[in-house]
Design an enzyme around this catalytic site. Structure first.
Site, mmCIF file in Angstrom:
data_model
loop_
_atom_site.group_PDB
_atom_site.id
_atom_site.type_symbol
_atom_site.label_atom_id
_atom_site.label_comp_id
_atom_site.label_asym_id
_atom_site.label_seq_id
_atom_site.Cartn_x
_atom_site.Cartn_y
_atom_site.Cartn_z
ATOM 1 N N GLY A 24 0.828 -1.203 0.000
ATOM 2 C CA GLY A 24 0.000 0.000 0.000
ATOM 3 C C GLY A 24 0.853 1.240 0.000
ATOM 4 O O GLY A 24 2.071 1.176 0.211
ATOM 5 N N GLY A 26 0.616 5.867 0.518
ATOM 6 C CA GLY A 26 -0.180 7.037 0.858
ATOM 7 C C GLY A 26 0.669 8.272 0.738
ATOM 8 O O GLY A 26 1.797 8.219 0.237
ATOM 9 N N PHE A 28 2.204 9.847 2.950
ATOM 10 C CA PHE A 28 3.339 9.805 3.886
ATOM 11 C C PHE A 28 4.478 8.917 3.417
ATOM 12 O O PHE A 28 5.600 9.051 3.861
ATOM 13 C CB PHE A 28 2.854 9.261 5.230
ATOM 14 C CG PHE A 28 2.202 7.929 5.039
ATOM 15 C CD1 PHE A 28 2.965 6.773 4.986
ATOM 16 C CD2 PHE A 28 0.843 7.833 4.828
ATOM 17 C CE1 PHE A 28 2.378 5.548 4.746
ATOM 18 C CE2 PHE A 28 0.247 6.605 4.586
ATOM 19 C CZ PHE A 28 1.020 5.467 4.550
ATOM 20 N N GLY A 29 4.195 7.931 2.553
ATOM 21 C CA GLY A 29 5.208 6.940 2.193
ATOM 22 C C GLY A 29 4.563 5.638 1.798
ATOM 23 O O GLY A 29 3.529 5.634 1.158
ATOM 24 N N ASP A 30 5.149 4.524 2.204
ATOM 25 C CA ASP A 30 4.655 3.224 1.752
ATOM 26 C C ASP A 30 4.429 2.259 2.911
ATOM 27 O O ASP A 30 5.017 2.403 3.983
ATOM 28 C CB ASP A 30 5.654 2.587 0.774
ATOM 29 C CG ASP A 30 5.784 3.405 -0.505
ATOM 30 O OD1 ASP A 30 4.749 3.852 -1.015
ATOM 31 O OD2 ASP A 30 6.915 3.612 -0.967
ATOM 32 N N ILE A 31 3.590 1.261 2.641
ATOM 33 C CA ILE A 31 3.329 0.203 3.613
ATOM 34 C C ILE A 31 3.797 -1.116 3.010
ATOM 35 O O ILE A 31 3.513 -1.414 1.849
ATOM 36 C CB ILE A 31 1.838 0.127 3.979
ATOM 37 C CG1 ILE A 31 1.399 1.440 4.627
ATOM 38 C CG2 ILE A 31 1.584 -1.027 4.949
ATOM 39 C CD1 ILE A 31 -0.076 1.655 4.616
ATOM 40 N N LYS A 46 5.082 0.457 8.146
ATOM 41 C CA LYS A 46 4.830 1.756 7.529
ATOM 42 C C LYS A 46 6.157 2.509 7.497
ATOM 43 O O LYS A 46 6.806 2.668 8.537
ATOM 44 C CB LYS A 46 3.809 2.500 8.404
ATOM 45 C CG LYS A 46 2.880 3.417 7.666
ATOM 46 C CD LYS A 46 1.745 3.865 8.598
ATOM 47 C CE LYS A 46 0.820 4.827 7.887
ATOM 48 N NZ LYS A 46 -0.288 5.276 8.710
ATOM 49 N N ASP A 136 -10.588 11.971 9.846
ATOM 50 C CA ASP A 136 -10.516 11.465 8.468
ATOM 51 C C ASP A 136 -11.271 10.138 8.357
ATOM 52 O O ASP A 136 -10.728 9.120 7.921
ATOM 53 C CB ASP A 136 -9.065 11.310 8.008
ATOM 54 C CG ASP A 136 -8.934 11.225 6.481
ATOM 55 O OD1 ASP A 136 -9.911 11.572 5.781
ATOM 56 O OD2 ASP A 136 -7.873 10.815 5.995
#
EC number: 2.7.11.1
Length: 337
Positions: A24, A26, A28-31, A46, A136
């Protein structure tokens, strides 16, 4: 993230979590899916670049620590720095409700919506009892668990969460009217659009829009075109304010309009009556003669997919396993779900 996933092939974080693959991403970065090399357990990792313009992972890790132990809150295994990243290691969860909605051809039955509503209200209530608002609330931030937790709904992504009252004095944050919109415009409350400081009522109103999104397949303010983001938000706000609750909820049980009208009627500092809201939907559930058996719409589809897979080759099994869309910020992973 600039570096390719290949360069993370032997990336071990926290001394024992080996990154396997990206699942995943977003803002902010990656999962990543990772494996605890000491016991083979799968976890989610994360990663946020330490050069991020608006770092939020440290804040989010602190919030998860405050929320630890709550039902439907992922367990945090480790937070720290590794190479050029801030790293958060947590429970691996299943697909998001957005993934599952897509998997179910963007149709949920009333039974599924009501079973979800019950858990969603409880998750938000728990965060509120810990003196925070989420800010959110959207389908992408609710994930189903995996394995023995596969019927449990989890609330994730606390990067935008805010403390709304003091732990000790219970003093509520002051009312303000000069705020920029925080969260996702599609599900934002009318007051959030108007620049009013968010409080508990706004999380609850957002949930009302999520439920109607599931009921209707889309919301009237989706797909609006505008030259800039600001203009698009204004259009969404105008459409939201000009759509009466009764029109939004037309053709669906009156409880959904009652829910939204109740939330919109709450005062800034007022505590929502979570039990009343749960009961609204529980009584409707019983009236419709449904059984609270945790058989969601996707449960049936998964069983069909598994049966088809069993009768075909091992490759077929791979093909039949729903993967869902990797939505923004989603720790989506259908494996083991």
């Amino acid at each position: 993230m600039a570096s390719s996933s290949g360069s993370k092939a032997e990336f071990i974080v926290g001394g024992k979590y080996k990154l396997v693959r990206k699942i995943g991403s977003g803002s902010f970065g990656d999962i990543y899916l990772a494996i605890n090399i000491t016991n083979g357990e799968e976890v989610a990792v994360k990663l946020e670049s330490q050069k991020a313009r608006h770092p939020q992972l440290l804040y989010e890790s602190k919030l998860y620590k405050i929320l630890q132990g709550g039902v439907g809150i992922p367990h945090i295994r480790w937070y720290g720095q590794e190479k050029d990243y801030n790293v958060l290691v947590m429970d691996l969860l299943g697909p998001s409700l957005e993934d599952l909605f897509n998997f179910c051809s963007r149709r949920f039955t009333m039974k599924t919506v009501l079973m979800l509503a019950d858990q969603m209200i409880s998750r938000i209530e728990y965060v509120h009892t810990k003196n925070f608002i989420h800010r959110d609330i959207k389908p992408d931030n609710f994930l189903m668990g995996i394995g023995r937790h596969c019927n449990k709904l989890f609330l994730i992504d606390f990067g935008l969460a805010k403390k709304y009252r003091d732990n000790r004095t219970r003093q509520h944050i002051p009312y303000r009217e000069d705020k920029n919109l925080t969260g996702t415009a599609r599900y934002a409350s009318i007051n959030a659009h108007l620049g009013i400081e968010q409080s508990r009522r706004d999380d609850m109103e957002s949930l009302g829009y999520v439920l109607m999104y599931f009921n209707r397949t889309s919301l009237p303010w989706q797909g609006l075109k505008a030259a800039t983001k600001k203009q698009k938000y204004e259009k969404i706000s105008e459409k939201k304010m000009s759509t009466p609750v009764e029109v939004l909820c037309k053709g669906f049980p009156a409880e959904f309009a009652m829910y939204l009208n109740y939330c919109r009627g709450l005062r800034f500092e007022e505590a929502p009556d979570y039990m009343y809201l749960r009961q609204l939907f529980r009584i409707l559930f019983r009236t419709l003669n449904h059984q609270y058996d945790y058989t969601f719409d996707w449960t049936m589809l998964k069983q069909k997919a598994a049966q088809q897979a069993a009768s075909s080759s091992g490759q077929g099994q791979q093909a039949q396993t729903p993967t869902g869309k990797q939505t923004d910020k989603s720790k989506s992973n259908m494996k083991g779900f």
